[in-house]
Each structure stands twice: as structure tokens, then as C-alpha cells.
Write an enzyme that holds these catalytic residues in place. Structure first.
Site, PDB file in Angstrom:
ATOM      1  N   GLU A 208       6.787  -3.253 -17.023  1.00  0.00           N
ATOM      2  CA  GLU A 208       5.520  -3.281 -17.776  1.00  0.00           C
ATOM      3  C   GLU A 208       5.847  -2.730 -19.165  1.00  0.00           C
ATOM      4  OE1 GLU A 208       2.485  -0.666 -16.202  1.00  0.00           O
ATOM      5  OE2 GLU A 208       0.927  -1.452 -17.537  1.00  0.00           O
ATOM      6  N   ASP A 286      -5.599  -5.961 -13.062  1.00  0.00           N
ATOM      7  CA  ASP A 286      -5.031  -4.604 -13.124  1.00  0.00           C
ATOM      8  C   ASP A 286      -6.090  -3.512 -12.965  1.00  0.00           C
ATOM      9  OD1 ASP A 286      -2.888  -2.878 -13.150  1.00  0.00           O
ATOM     10  OD2 ASP A 286      -2.444  -3.078 -15.283  1.00  0.00           O
TER      11      ASP A 286
HETATM   12  N1  HPA Z   1       0.617   0.593 -14.438  1.00  0.00           N
HETATM   13  C1  HPA Z   1       0.987   1.643 -13.705  1.00  0.00           C
HETATM   14  N2  HPA Z   1       0.137   2.331 -12.962  1.00  0.00           N
HETATM   15  C2  HPA Z   1      -1.135   1.964 -12.925  1.00  0.00           C
HETATM   16  C3  HPA Z   1      -1.571   0.898 -13.663  1.00  0.00           C
HETATM   17  C4  HPA Z   1      -0.650   0.163 -14.454  1.00  0.00           C
HETATM   18  O1  HPA Z   1      -0.959  -0.816 -15.145  1.00  0.00           O
HETATM   19  N3  HPA Z   1      -2.904   0.802 -13.418  1.00  0.00           N
HETATM   20  C5  HPA Z   1      -3.234   1.790 -12.567  1.00  0.00           C
HETATM   21  N4  HPA Z   1      -2.149   2.496 -12.258  1.00  0.00           N
HETATM   22 ZN    ZN Z   2      -1.060  -2.086 -12.186  1.00  0.00          ZN
END
Ligand code: HPA
Ligand code: ZN
Length: 346
Positions: A208, A286
Site C-alpha cells: 500500500e 477499504d
Molecule cells: N491499511 C492498513 N490498515 C488499515 C487500513 C488500511 O488501508 N484500513 C484499516 N486498517
Molecule cells: Zn485495508
């Protein structure tokens, strides 16, 4: 793969809305809307740091993942009872059903809540009851994936696993969430090996904000079956080849990437390139309450920004079923429904 007939740009949003789809990357605590948060705060006598719903919404401006996680964590303090978890999940499932989500795999964690003195039974029983009721109420299947918090230790993850084992039948799998940088997947090698031995399905957030190396280790060390986000994979052509060859799905969340500044605008998002490369990409929301949209908002905004087509829409929805943890016959049934939606769409 069905060859989809062209659809006019102004009709595309209606098709994106109507097509049956699965949502595979949605943190249930991130679906808690400010209105419900205030209602639960009042019900439980929890003080809110914001005056009202509007003031809270105005605070939803983030610089990166960590700045989001801080405010997200504060929001979870209103969740105290099994009914709270039920109400939160029920609200999401109703909203998702309106977007023609026919199957979902919900992320949640227990470590946040046990840290506030709420038991794993309260969390899991409330969420699970909402998932069961969704079948009768919305004609929708829903299952649960427990995410370990990667900023905490592997020992803490093991402790979490021990607590949830009596409720194991209410889970389809485990994942890895929270602060990515500095917390590589391999930190959780042993706990994931144990989960695998227990027959749990495995996923992890990787790539990410973090580097392609984290995606490699999620695959090779944790042995996950899907990568959550994974948008950094394009920096590594050998990794892209691996993802394509092994049909490892990526659960991509475009509005999240925008709000957490992984991309500076949606026109720069690589979803179209991932599809072109043959990656099994999917679209997900998400944390929809925080990132400005549920799954169909993610579809419509991204399609507009990248000029994606009806063929791409079909591919993404088809991928969402392929990537899910439902059985093969059910996957085929959903994919047949998808094909007939496209064939009859005017
Ligand atoms: N990334 C990591 N942890 C998370 C996310 C995310 O997008 N959303 C909620 N916890
Ligand atoms: Zn996530």
C-alpha cells in the site's frame, strides 16, 4: 471471458451500480458513519472529542496511512456491546446490498477492542450475527476475516489467535492490517503458519505504502492467497510476472489510495495498468466512512478518471468472485449472473 458490447459513457455508472459484485477489502470499523458513531457514544455514555457530526467529518483529512489510523482508532472507542458490533455491520451490509454487493468478506480486528476492555466474544458474536442475518434480509453472503495488527508484536498476535480459537468456526481467514512501514510481513511468519495449519485462509495488506519486497514476503513467507492493496507491485516487473502467473488477486481501493495520498489524483491510479498487465485486480472501499465512498463510488470515480470501459467493469466484477473464498460452484453461479446482467443491459 465474455466479450462485452460497448456501453455509452453516460450509461456506464448505471451498469457499474447494477452489476453483481463481491467486496473483499473493507474494514468493518471503517464503515462506522459519524451519525452512528454519535448514536453509539450516547448509548454507551462515551464522550466524543468532536462537537457534532459535521465537525467530525471535517477532521477526515489525512496525510498518510498513520494519520488515518490515529483517527480511525479513536472512532472505535464508542463500540462496547455485541449489539454495537451488530448494528455497525448491519448498516454496512444494508449499504453494500444497495450497491449490488452479493458477497463480502469483512475485515475486523479484536486487538483494538480487547485493548479497550471489550471481549473477543462481544466483537465476533455481534459481527457474525449480522453476517448470518444478511442472507435472509439482503440475499447476500458475508464472512469474517480477522486482521492482526502489525504494529503490535507477533506474540500479541499469537495471544489474539488463542483468544479467538473457540470462535474459529465464525472466521473464514486471517489478514494483516495497520501501520505497514517498518512492520514487514515476515514479522508474523510463525503466527501465519499456525493459522494455515488451522485451515484458515490467508491474506495480508502489502504494497500500500510499503515496497514490493513486502509483497514478496507476504507471498513467500506468509503464503497468503491474496494481497490487499498491492499497488506498489508495478515497481517490480518480476513481481508483476509472479502475480499474473499465480493469479494472485490484488484487492485495490482507489479512493483509499487517493485519501491517504498513495496517489495524488485518481487519474494517476494504476488500476487500468494492472488490468492491462493481466493482474486479477478487484475494486473495494477499504474504510468507506472515512474515504468518501462505498464500493460503487470507488467504481464510478475511478472509471471516470481513467476512462475505463464496460469490458473492464465485467473483468473487475468477474475477478471479485474468482478472488473470493466461496466455493467453486457458488463462484460460477455469481459469474453467470454477472454475464447475464451484461448481456441484458440496455
Ligand atoms: N491499511 C492498513 N490498515 C488499515 C487500513 C488500511 O488501508 N484500513 C484499516 N486498517
Ligand atoms: Zn485495508
Amino acid at each position: 471471458m465474455l466479450k462485452v458490447k460497448p456501453v455509452a459513457v453516460d450509461r456506464l455508472p448505471a451498469l457499474l451500480q447494477l452489476m453483481p459484485k463481491a467486496e473483499l477489502h473493507m474494514h468493518i470499523e471503517g464503515s462506522l458513519e459519524p451519525e452512528l458513531m454519535f448514536a453509539l457514544a450516547q448509548r454507551n455514555g462515551v464522550a466524543m472529542a468532536y462537537e457534532d457530526v459535521e465537525a467530525l467529518r471535517r477532521a477526515y483529512v489525512f496525510d498518510d496511512l498513520q494519520s488515518f489510523l490515529d483517527i480511525y482508532h479513536a472512532g472505535t472507542l464508542v463500540l462496547r456491546t455485541e449489539q454495537d458490533f451488530y448494528d455497525m455491520a448491519h448498516a454496512y451490509l444494508a449499504r453494500a446490498a444497495a450497491d449490488h454487493v452479493v458477497h463480502t468478506e469483512l475485515f475486523f480486528d479484536t486487538q483494538t477492542h480487547t485493548g479497550h476492555g471489550v471481549s473477543v466474544e462481544v466483537v465476533i458474536n455481534g459481527l457474525h450475527r449480522a453476517c448470518v442475518d444478511a442472507q435472509a434480509e439482503f440475499g447476500m453472503s458475508a464472512s469474517l476475516i480477522l486482521c492482526f495488527l502489525r504494529h503490535l508484536s507477533e506474540e500479541a498476535a499469537f495471544e489474539c489467535l488463542e483468544q479467538v480459537l473457540p470462535l474459529r468456526d465464525k472466521l473464514v481467514g486471517v489478514g494483516l492490517a495497520s501501520s505497514e512501514m517498518g512492520h514487514p510481513p515476515e514479522k508474523f511468519a510463525r503466527v501465519f503458519a499456525r493459522c494455515r495449519a488451522l485451515g484458515l485462509r490467508l491474506v495480508a495488506h502489502a504494497g500500500e505504502e510499503g515496497p514490493p519486497a513486502y509483497i514478496w514476503s507476504a507471498l513467500d513467507v506468509l503464503k497468503v492467497e491474496r494481497i490487499d492493496h498491492g499497488v506498489q507491485a508495478m515497481k517490480d516487473s518480476a513481481l508483476m510476472a509472479r502475480l499474473v502467473k499465480d493469479r494472485i488477486p490484488l484487492t485495490v481501493c482507489p479512493l483509499s489510495n487517493l485519501k491517504l495520498r498513495v496517489v495524488s489524483n485518481l487519474a494517476q491510479h494504476n488500476l487500468g495498468q494492472l488490468l492491462q498487465a493481466g493482474i486479477v485486480a478487484t475494486v473495494n472501499s477499504d474504510d468507506p466512512s472515512y474515504f468518501g465512498g462505498y464500493i460503487n463510488q470507488n467504481f464510478t470515480e475511478t472509471f471516470a478518471a481513467l476512462a475505463l470501459t464496460a469490458q473492464d467493469a465485467y473483468q473487475l466484477a468477474h475477478n471479485s468472485f474468482e478472488a473470493s473464498f466461496i466455493d467453486e460452484a457458488q463462484k460460477r453461479a455469481f459469474q453467470d449472473r454477472l454475464a447475464s446482467t451484461f448481456e441484458t443491459f440496455q
